[in-house]
Every structure is written in structure tokens, then in C-alpha cells.
Scaffold this active site. Structure first.
Site, PDB file in Angstrom:
ATOM      1  N   HIS A  25      -4.408 -12.972   9.303  1.00  0.00           N
ATOM      2  CA  HIS A  25      -4.009 -12.313  10.449  1.00  0.00           C
ATOM      3  C   HIS A  25      -2.587 -12.677  10.579  1.00  0.00           C
ATOM      4  CE1 HIS A  25      -4.258 -11.051  14.477  1.00  0.00           C
ATOM      5  NE2 HIS A  25      -4.227 -12.315  15.107  1.00  0.00           N
TER       6      HIS A  25
ATOM      7  N   ASN B 134       1.684  -8.765  16.419  1.00  0.00           N
ATOM      8  CA  ASN B 134       0.109  -9.085  16.523  1.00  0.00           C
ATOM      9  C   ASN B 134      -0.492  -7.990  17.050  1.00  0.00           C
ATOM     10  OD1 ASN B 134      -2.380 -10.093  16.761  1.00  0.00           O
ATOM     11  ND2 ASN B 134      -1.902 -11.937  17.716  1.00  0.00           N
TER      12      ASN B 134
ATOM     13  N   CYS C 202      -8.971 -10.948  17.691  1.00  0.00           N
ATOM     14  CA  CYS C 202      -8.065 -10.599  16.558  1.00  0.00           C
ATOM     15  C   CYS C 202      -9.230 -10.819  15.225  1.00  0.00           C
ATOM     16  CB  CYS C 202      -7.108 -11.797  16.611  1.00  0.00           C
ATOM     17  SG  CYS C 202      -5.921 -11.577  17.662  1.00  0.00           S
TER      18      CYS C 202
END
Ligand code: ACO
Length: 319
Positions: A246, A276, A112
Site C-alpha cells: 500500500h 495515498n 486502505c
């Protein structure tokens, strides 16, 4: 020499998978997903669509927005954890499609936080004079490493790509970057097979996560990282115009925003529509808020990400 952002772009696959559709696939509910994560829907790549396809479309949009000739790009870095192939890397595949052979092209594999790592690396190359105009991409097809029978993970992730063109400048641009990693946590979030460690007979590489343990470390790590950014840059309350985090979980984002003392109206949120998307999430959120006019030239931005490894990073940017 510093680097500044001169163009951004994003690309989302057409297919949208809603929480209501997931209710038919696993034992979950729209209400559970929304309350625990803030996610309503996510985009899923078509069977014949790969990470480099998404990355290429995002790059094309960033090049058009920057109003530059693609040939002037002198480096390509892609943050991804779901590459098309073992090699060539995704940056080489994008380079070929853009028709700009010659410049260095490589990928960074930090889940990520892949985009923040890629952006920081590009910035370092510009600062040393090695590159003047890097293309930096975060792109993922997370849907390919999801176990669609595991309700603890399949409701969380989506596919997409975001891209940024950096240009050498006398003023920053990217003011400050922070990166970190702690491999001791590898078991909390991993895809535990791949190439050198092959999956067992009849098995497929799949993402596994101990969600609530990851949650706790993510909040703790992000809080101490933003404390460090504030301290090192002597930032006063209200100085950051936009927080671009994020997009893993609305509750993690809200906890970090609280620590930053920044109101939620100043936080760019795409988690509801994107889920996500790992390395793609920060550049897609950035592009969203630039394109809709919220982020203006001269604004001070804080970007951050946390993910598998664990790895994390932040960038303080004057847009
Ligand atoms: N639907 C319904 N119930 C569910 C679901 C689901 N999809 N998933 C889990 N549950 C259940 C659990 O089984 C558990 O039931 P139990 O109480 O009977 O045991 C209950 O819901 C609570 O589960 P928790 O895991 O404690 O729920 P939590 O509030 O922690 O939320 C979540 C889970 C959303 C995964 C959260 O922990 C989270 O966001 N974690 C961090 C994720 C993250 O940031 N990852 C890093 C980036 S990803 C990357 O790098 C690739």
C-alpha cells in the site's frame, strides 16, 4: 480450485495536483512532503467524475488485458470508502455500465485495505466453486473527504482506481491471504460523520488522522503481518520476487521492506506520483509493474495494505 490473475487495469483522473500547488493552499513545502512521505504529486477527480467512473475505466482496461468477454465475469467486488451514493453500491454501478446484469455485485468498506479484503473474499468464492471469474476493484475519490485546509492530511491523498480479473485455476494463483482489524484504534484515523451519524450544521464529512500515531501502529502491524506470511509459507530469503505494498508513505514501505529483507529495487513504488489512493493503491501499483514488464508470469508477489479501522491484509500470489 484456486484463483489466478488473468488481467489488470488502472485509471487515474487527468488533473495532477503537485506539491508546489499545495504550497499555495496550506502552510507546507514540497521539501517537507517529499522528505516525510515520498509524495511529489497526486491525481484529483474532476467535479463531475465519481468513484464508479474511475472504477469502470480501470475495469474496462483489465477486461481488455485479460482478453475476455465482459459477460463471462460472474461476480464484482469493489473495495472503496468513498462510494458515489449510499446505494446502489459502486459494484452495481460498474456492473450497469459494463452491461453485465445478473451476477452478484457488492462493495467492501475497509479503507486502505479495501482491495486486499475484496481480493481475499473473491478468492474464497472461487475456492468454494461459487464464482469462476470475479472482477475485483479498488477505487477511491479521497479528494471528496479531504479538508483542504488541514495540512496534516491534504498533502497525503489522491484519487484513482485499479482492477484485477481473477479466473478459476487448478494451481494457485493466490496462495495465502491474511486479514485483520482492530476497532480500538478508530479514533486515530477516521471520517467521523457520514449518513447515520450526520455532520454538524454547516460541516462536511472529513478525514482526520493522528499521523505519527498511525505511523507507529502501521509499521508494527505490517512487520508482524509479513513475519506471519513468511513463517506460514516457509519462505526463504529472496523467494519473493516483488513486494507490492500500500502506497501511504515511503518510510512505512521501506521499514516493511527491510523486515522482509527485500531490496528497494524489488519494491513497486507509485507513491511519488499517486500519493495515498487508499483502496486503489495496491491494484494500481500491481498494474503499473505488470504493464511496464517488471512483474513476469511465474513471479512470487507479496501485496499488503493497512488503513482506517484499523484494518490490514496481505496476499501472497504466484503471478
Ligand atoms: N507541511 C509542513 N509541516 C507539517 C505538515 C505539512 N503538510 N503536516 C504536519 N506538519 C508538521 C507538524 O505540525 C509537526 O510540527 P511540530 O513538530 O511543530 O508539532 C511536524 O510537521 C511533524 O509532524 P508529524 O506528524 O510528527 O510528522 P511525521 O514525520 O509523523 O509525518 C505523516 C506525518 C506523513 C502523516 C506520517 O505520520 C504518516 O505517514 N503517517 C501514517 C499515514 C498512514 O499510513 N495512514 C494509513 C493509511 S490512510 C487510510 O487508511 C485512509
Amino acid at each position: 480450485m484456486y484463483s489466478r490473475i488473468i488481467g489488470t487495469g488502472r485509471y487515474l483522473p487527468k488533473r495532477v495536483l503537485t506539491n508546489f500547488e499545495l504550497e499555495k493552499m496550506v502552510d507546507t513545502s514540497d521539501e517537507w512532503i517529499k522528505t516525510r512521505t515520498g509524495i511529489s504529486e497526486r491525481h484529483i477527480a474532476a467535479d463531475d467524475e465519481t468513484t464508479s467512473d474511475l472504477a469502470f475505466h480501470a475495469a474496462k482496461q483489465a477486461i481488455a488485458t485479460a482478453e475476455i468477454a465482459a459477460e463471462t465475469i460472474d461476480m464484482i467486488i469493489v473495495g472503496t470508502t468513498t462510494p458515489d451514493l449510499v446505494f446502489p453500491n459502486v459494484a452495481c454501478l460498474v456492473q450497469e455500465r459494463l452491461g453485465i446484469a445478473g451476477c452478484p455485485a457488492f462493495s467492501v468498506e475497509t479503507a486502505c485495505s479495501g482491495f486486499i479484503y475484496a481480493l481475499t473474499i473473491a478468492d474464497q468464492f472461487v475456492r468454494t466453486g461459487f464464482a469462476r471469474r470475479p472482477l475485483v476493484i479498488g477505487a477511491e475519490t479521497m479528494s471528496r473527504i479531504i479538508d483542504w485546509t488541514d495540512r496534516e492530511t491534504c498533502v497525503l491523498f489522491g484519487d484513482g482506481a485499479g482492477a484485477v480479473i481473477l479466473d478459476a485455476a487448478e494451481q494457485p494463483g493466490i496462495i495465502y491471504s491474511s486479514l485483520g482489524a482492530d476497532g480500538r484504534y478508530r479514533k486515530l484515523l477516521e471520517a467521523d460523520s457520514g449518513i447515520s451519524k450526520a455532520p454538524g450544521q454547516g460541516e462536511k464529512t472529513a478525514l482526520r488522522m493522528k499521523g505519527n500515531e498511525v505511523f507507529k501502529v502501521a509499521v508494527r502491524t505490517l512487520e508482524s503481518m509479513v513475519d506471519d506470511v513468511i513463517e506460514k509459507n516457509d519462505l526463504a530469503q529472496g523467494e519473493i520476487d516483488w513486494f507490492v505494498p500500500h502506497q501511504a508513505n515511503l518510510r512505512i514501505i521501506a521499514a516493511t521492506a527491510k523486515r522482509l529483507n527485500i531490496p528497494m529495487e524489488r519494491v513497486v513504488l507509485t507513491v511519488a506520483e499517486h500519493g495515498n489512493t487508499s483502496a486503489a493503491s495496491v491494484p494500481m501499483a500491481l498494474d503499473t509493474a505488470i504493464r511496464d514488464g517488471r512483474i513476469q508470469r511465474g513471479d512470487l508477489l507479496l501485496l499488503e495494505a493497512f488503513g482506517g479501522g484499523f484494518t490490514w491484509g496481505a496476499s501472497l500470489i504466484r503471478y
